[in-house]
Design an enzyme around this catalytic site. Structure first.
Site, short mmCIF file in Angstrom:
data_model
loop_
_atom_site.label_atom_id
_atom_site.label_comp_id
_atom_site.label_asym_id
_atom_site.label_seq_id
_atom_site.Cartn_x
_atom_site.Cartn_y
_atom_site.Cartn_z
N LYS A 191 1.06 14.06 1.25
CA LYS A 191 -0.33 14.36 0.85
C LYS A 191 -0.52 15.87 0.63
O LYS A 191 -1.46 16.30 0.01
CB LYS A 191 -1.31 13.85 1.90
CG LYS A 191 -1.31 12.31 2.02
CD LYS A 191 -2.28 11.84 3.10
CE LYS A 191 -2.20 10.35 3.38
NZ LYS A 191 -3.00 9.51 2.44
N LYS A 234 -14.90 7.85 -2.78
CA LYS A 234 -16.11 8.16 -2.01
C LYS A 234 -16.67 9.52 -2.42
O LYS A 234 -17.89 9.69 -2.57
CB LYS A 234 -15.80 8.15 -0.51
CG LYS A 234 -15.42 6.76 0.01
CD LYS A 234 -14.73 6.81 1.37
CE LYS A 234 -13.97 5.50 1.61
NZ LYS A 234 -12.93 5.57 2.63
N LYS A 285 -7.97 13.29 5.26
CA LYS A 285 -7.06 12.15 5.11
C LYS A 285 -6.02 12.25 6.22
O LYS A 285 -5.95 13.27 6.90
CB LYS A 285 -6.37 12.18 3.74
CG LYS A 285 -5.80 13.57 3.40
CD LYS A 285 -5.27 13.65 1.98
CE LYS A 285 -6.30 13.72 0.90
NZ LYS A 285 -6.49 12.51 0.15
N ARG A 286 -5.21 11.22 6.41
CA ARG A 286 -4.14 11.33 7.38
C ARG A 286 -3.24 12.51 7.05
O ARG A 286 -3.08 12.86 5.89
CB ARG A 286 -3.30 10.03 7.39
CG ARG A 286 -3.96 8.88 8.08
CD ARG A 286 -4.31 9.16 9.51
NE ARG A 286 -3.17 9.49 10.33
CZ ARG A 286 -2.65 8.72 11.28
NH1 ARG A 286 -3.18 7.57 11.56
NH2 ARG A 286 -1.61 9.11 11.97
N THR A 327 -8.69 6.32 -1.36
CA THR A 327 -10.04 5.77 -1.47
C THR A 327 -11.06 6.85 -1.16
O THR A 327 -12.21 6.77 -1.58
CB THR A 327 -10.24 4.58 -0.51
OG1 THR A 327 -9.71 4.94 0.77
CG2 THR A 327 -9.55 3.33 -1.02
N HIS A 334 0.82 -1.23 0.00
CA HIS A 334 0.00 0.00 0.00
C HIS A 334 0.84 1.27 0.00
O HIS A 334 0.36 2.32 0.41
CB HIS A 334 -0.90 0.04 1.24
CG HIS A 334 -1.92 -1.03 1.30
ND1 HIS A 334 -3.22 -0.86 0.88
CD2 HIS A 334 -1.83 -2.30 1.73
CE1 HIS A 334 -3.89 -1.98 1.06
NE2 HIS A 334 -3.07 -2.88 1.58
C1 26Y Z 1 3.80 2.54 10.94
C2 26Y Z 1 3.66 1.51 9.91
C3 26Y Z 1 3.68 0.14 10.47
C4 26Y Z 1 2.44 1.75 9.10
C5 26Y Z 1 1.21 1.94 9.65
C6 26Y Z 1 0.11 2.21 8.86
C7 26Y Z 1 2.58 1.81 7.73
C8 26Y Z 1 1.48 2.07 6.94
C9 26Y Z 1 0.23 2.28 7.50
C10 26Y Z 1 -0.96 2.60 6.70
C11 26Y Z 1 -0.92 2.82 5.41
C12 26Y Z 1 -2.09 3.22 4.65
O1 26Y Z 1 -3.16 3.49 5.16
N1 26Y Z 1 -1.93 3.28 3.31
C13 26Y Z 1 -2.98 3.71 2.42
O2 26Y Z 1 -3.67 2.56 1.97
C14 26Y Z 1 -4.79 2.90 1.19
C15 26Y Z 1 -5.52 1.63 0.83
O3 26Y Z 1 -4.80 0.92 -0.13
C16 26Y Z 1 -4.38 3.69 -0.04
O4 26Y Z 1 -5.55 4.11 -0.71
C17 26Y Z 1 -3.54 4.89 0.34
O5 26Y Z 1 -3.03 5.51 -0.84
C18 26Y Z 1 -2.40 4.46 1.24
O6 26Y Z 1 -1.68 5.59 1.68
#
Ligand code: 26Y
Length: 818
Positions: free
Chosen positions: A558, A664, A552-553, A660, A361
């Site tokens: 971003k 939406k 978003k985060r 995503t 992701h």
């Molecule tokens: C700290 C580490 C372990 C970590 C924690 C959370 C690394 C990544 C994440 C979360 C990542 C995330 O939410 N990625 C998002 O996933 C979505 C679903 O595929 C995408 O639409 C989005 O672009 C992506 O940033």
């Protein structure tokens, strides 16, 4: 109990009211006349759960007895949102609920709102997992979601007086929680630490300590499918909860230490990992839920068998690894097969690699998880041995293919330098069948850049599945007005399970009366949101302004900074009289920053203070407002998205894997201003370039600028609006004259600006001018908005799941016995 298999449950509103009444009386022990909304919520939820029971049990039985391979979706996050209205809709009790509330004299919105939102995820990856379990159940695919039931989940965000983010624990489990069912019989022991012994040539891991993984099962009712899958979330408990002798020695704290240590594993989502203890806790979490899930799957599919034939395991279930977080499952399954069931290495490897698949992701190489071998060795010594052997075997294979040493070193799973590391994304790529990205562009960049070496050697492993969102929650439930209009326009509500049917709306974009009704839906949603915002956050929102949202985060890539700098530039133009007849707007932000991410937190502070300064300035008077509701979550998304007219997807090209939120918003009739990044590319292709506001550098431009040596200062100097905006931040306009507050942010903009916010500023201001011009022609705007809805059916998570079935899981819905 009525069977919920038909589209609508065969139960009258009055009968449902009767069930709720008896829940109130016999389960909660409260009198109908004195019941509060929270009591009624629990009563309705448990009545709905009763209706799910038969289907839930049957779905499980069919999964075990049937011949259809199941899917185990392993994810550290499931951002499921509130359950009640979704469950009512999916089992066909929504109308009866409305009638029952009327009969009993309760306000249905209050009852729905009494449910606490489980904060079991932090962003897109977690919400995606929730949309996918919804679609799996709706399509009738036997599936488990496997994850963690965090006691506190993601933090609750508050803002202090200075506009800074403050993280508070989210006590989501302080009231009765009617959905989760604790199944003690399915507990699993999960070990940690210790040593590896050899007995008669066999390796035996002797953990130093272990915890009890207790599953809490949540029903996942499919939409009108009669299937109810299980979301199994693990909670850690201690085997020696209470040290009685310590207690008797008056060591009251010492008496509960084992309990606290064990339970800490599932206390919160993503503990801060800047310390060694934090890192260790994260690895404990990952291993904890994955080990429990693998053992659970074996127990589920080979019930009561002491010597199961696990060579059939890949025909029973395949595990989808949602990013690198569950990848430790690969050496765990190997360990189980080798050490617990006595298979030889090659057989174990064959079983394992046919069981796992990996979804990536991210595109940021630094976001691919890496664990120090030392930490793995301390916590999971046997797993480190197995990883070492996987790596050795992998390297041998590469050597046999004639690859050069440099390349092999780049690809090693376990690095061989002074401080060896395990690269989890590489382990996932080697230990499974398929690797997928989450949008076309992302999958292409994975192949070309992030995992290029692997894609060159194993091209057949790489594929794409573009993300999707569930139309049940994000259109039907979040936007009932639009849903009613769509159903009327199409003459059916089948679009909810076949979203491509939205295409049928395209001709109505040229029907003036439909366009006007569509416009009225948006206006009404904006009015609703203004009321909600006033009640919930106590702030004024003028529904007569354009609603422009960025939710978003918070992350530098971003580029919330780009948006806030543009807002500041607009503000400056108003102040110096050059704003002309600018379009009145309300700019919404929603974002949490990771607790240890200083730059992101500073950006939050800046946004809050820009909002405050603008609000206090009478010169602005209704032309520009910034609203930053705290604690962005699913509930807020469900309110804001239907009311939004302009959606901001402005990441630096090549950094957002998919997004995503963009889907939406498009499905709810917002137009997007965005870069050519992630799924924006596919959205624009489908809705038409003329219905999408594209701006900014593209991936090749970004690469070229990096290669040339990017100089942000030259862009700041070239655009007086940008210079002015940066000067205002640097000069203390948004920090009561204190020039130090944002100094690190400003210095980053001027000297580093890794994500090229400065380079994209001018194009962003220009496109916003185009947005204004387009918005002034409301007929044209609404036509574009309708075409966004009509052409976004592809972005249903049902379609994504069908792609996974076909390209990755090679399984199908199980034949229905109903
Ligand atoms: C700290 C580490 C372990 C970590 C924690 C959370 C690394 C990544 C994440 C979360 C990542 C995330 O939410 N990625 C998002 O996933 C979505 C679903 O595929 C995408 O639409 C989005 O672009 C992506 O940033």
């Amino acid at each position: 109990m009525t069977e919920v298999t038909a589209p609508k449950a065969s139960l009258s509103g009055s009968e449902f009211a009767g069930e709720i009444r008896s829940k109130l009386k016999y389960q909660l022990g409260v009198d109908e006349s004195s019941a509060k909304a929270s009591d009624v919520y629990v009563a309705v939820a448990s009545a709905v759960r009763d209706h799910l029971s038969d289907s839930w049990m049957r779905t499980r039985a069919e999964m075990v007895q049937g011949n259809t391979k199941a899917v185990g979706y392993l994810s550290a996050e499931f951002l499921i949102g509130r359950q009640l209205s979704n469950a009512l809709l999916n089992v066909g009790l929504d109308e009866q609920f409305a009638l029952a509330m009327k009969e009993l004299g309760f306000d249905q919105d209050e009852v729905i709102a009494a449910e606490a939102e489980p904060g079991l995820g932090n962003g897109g990856l977690g919400r995606l997992a929730a949309c996918y379990v919804d679609s799996l159940a709706s399509l009738g695919v036997p599936a488990f979601g496997y994850g963690i039931r965090y006691r506190y989940g993601i933090f609750r965000q508050e803002f202090d007086k200075a506009g800074r983010q403050v993280e508070k624990p989210d006590y989501w489990l302080t009231q009765e929680e009617p959905w989760g069912h604790v199944d003690y019989h399915r507990s699993q022991r999960v070990g940690f630490g210790g040593t590896v012994q050899e007995h008669d040539g066999a390796k035996v891991w002797e953990p130093a300590w272990s915890v009890r993984a207790v599953p809490v099962d949540y029903p996942v009712p499919g939409y009108e499918s009669g299937r109810v899958n299980t979301l199994r979330l693990w909670e850690s408990r201690s085997y020696d909860e209470f040290d009685l002798s310590a207690f008797n020695d008056s060591d009251y704290m010492g008496a509960v230490v084992p309990q606290v240590e064990a339970e800490n594993i599932t206390k919160i989502l993503y503990p801060e990992d800047s310390t060694p203890q934090g890192k260790r806790l994260r690895l404990e979490q990952q291993y904890f839920f994955v080990a429990a899930s693998i053992h659970d799957a074996i127990a589920t599919f080979y019930p009561g068998q002491e010597h199961p034939d696990l060579r059939t395991f890949p025909e029973k279930i395949c595990f989808q690894l949602n990013d690198t977080h569950p990848v430790i499952g690969i050496p765990e399954l190997m360990r189980v097969l080798l050490d617990e069931y006595g298979y030889d290495w090659d057989t174990a490897w064959d079983i394992t690699t046919r069981t796992f698949n990996y979804t990536c992701h991210t595109l940021l190489p630094e976001a691919l998880e890496v664990w120090s071998a030392q930490l793995i060795g301390e916590l999971l010594p046997r797993h480190l041995q197995i990883i070492d052997r996987i790596d050795a075997q992998f390297v041998e294979g590469l050597e046999n293919k004639g690859l050069d040493g440099e390349r092999i070193d780049r690809m090693r799973i376990l690095t061989r330098d002074g401080n060896p590391q395990v690269r989890m994304a590489f382990l996932a790529t080697v230990g499974g069948l398929h690797v997928n990205g989450v949008a076309e562009l992302h999958s292409q960049l994975l192949r070309d850049v992030t995992l290029k070496d692997f894609s060159d050697v194993f091209p057949e492993r790489f594929t794409n599945v573009t993300n999707g969102v569930t139309p049940r929650r994000f259109v039907r439930l979040a936007n009932p007005r639009l849903s009613a209009l769509i159903s009327e326009g199409l003459g059916t509500d089948r679009w909810m399970s076949d979203l491509e049917r939205l295409q049928g709306l395209a001709p109505l974009a040229d029907d003036a009366s439909f366009v006007e009704r569509f416009a009225e839906v948006k206006r009404a949603n904006k009015r609703d949101f203004s009321v909600f915002a006033q009640q919930r956050y106590g702030f004024e929102v003028d529904p007569g302004t354009m609603f422009d949202s960025m939710v978003k985060r918070l992350h530098e890539y971003k580029r919330q900074s780009l948006k806030i700098l543009a807002v500041i530039a607009q503000y400056a133009a108003i102040k110096d009289g050059t704003a002309g007849d600018m379009l009145p707007r309300t700019v919404f932000f929603g974002a949490k920053a990771a607790p240890g991410y200083a730059m992101a937190k500073l950006t939050i502070r800046l946004i809050n203070n820009v909002a405050r300064v603008i609000d206090a300035d009478p010169d602005v008077a209704g032309r520009l407002q910034v609203r930053f509701p705290e604690n962005y979550n699913i509930e807020l998304a469900e309110h804001l998205i239907p009311a939004t007219e302009l959606d901001e997807q402005i990441s630096q090209a090549g950094k957002e894997a998919s997004g995503t939120g963009n889907m939406k918003f498009a499905l709810n009739g917002a137009l997007t201003v965005g870069t050519l990044d992630g799924a924006n590319v596919e959205i624009r292709e489908r809705v038409g370039a003329e219905n999408f506001f594209l701006f900014g550098l593209e991936v090749e431009d970004v690469d070229r600028l990096y290669a040339e040596g990017y100089d942000p200062l030259s862009y700041v100097q070239a655009d007086p609006r940008l210079r002015k905006a940066v000067d205002m931040v640097a000069g203390g306009v948004f920090s009561e004259g204190d020039r130090d507050v944002y100094a690190s942010l400003v210095s980053d903009w001027l000297t580093k600006d890794y994500f090229m916010t400065m380079a994209d500023f001018t194009a962003y201001m220009d496109i916003q001018q185009e947005v204004e011009d387009a918005y002034r022609d409301q007929a044209r705007w609404n036509r574009s908005a309708i075409l966004n809805v009509a052409n976004s059916g592809y972005f249903s998570s049902d379609r994504s799941i069908k792609d996974y079935l076909e390209r990755i899981w090679h399984t199908s819905p199980s034949p229905s016995s109903i």
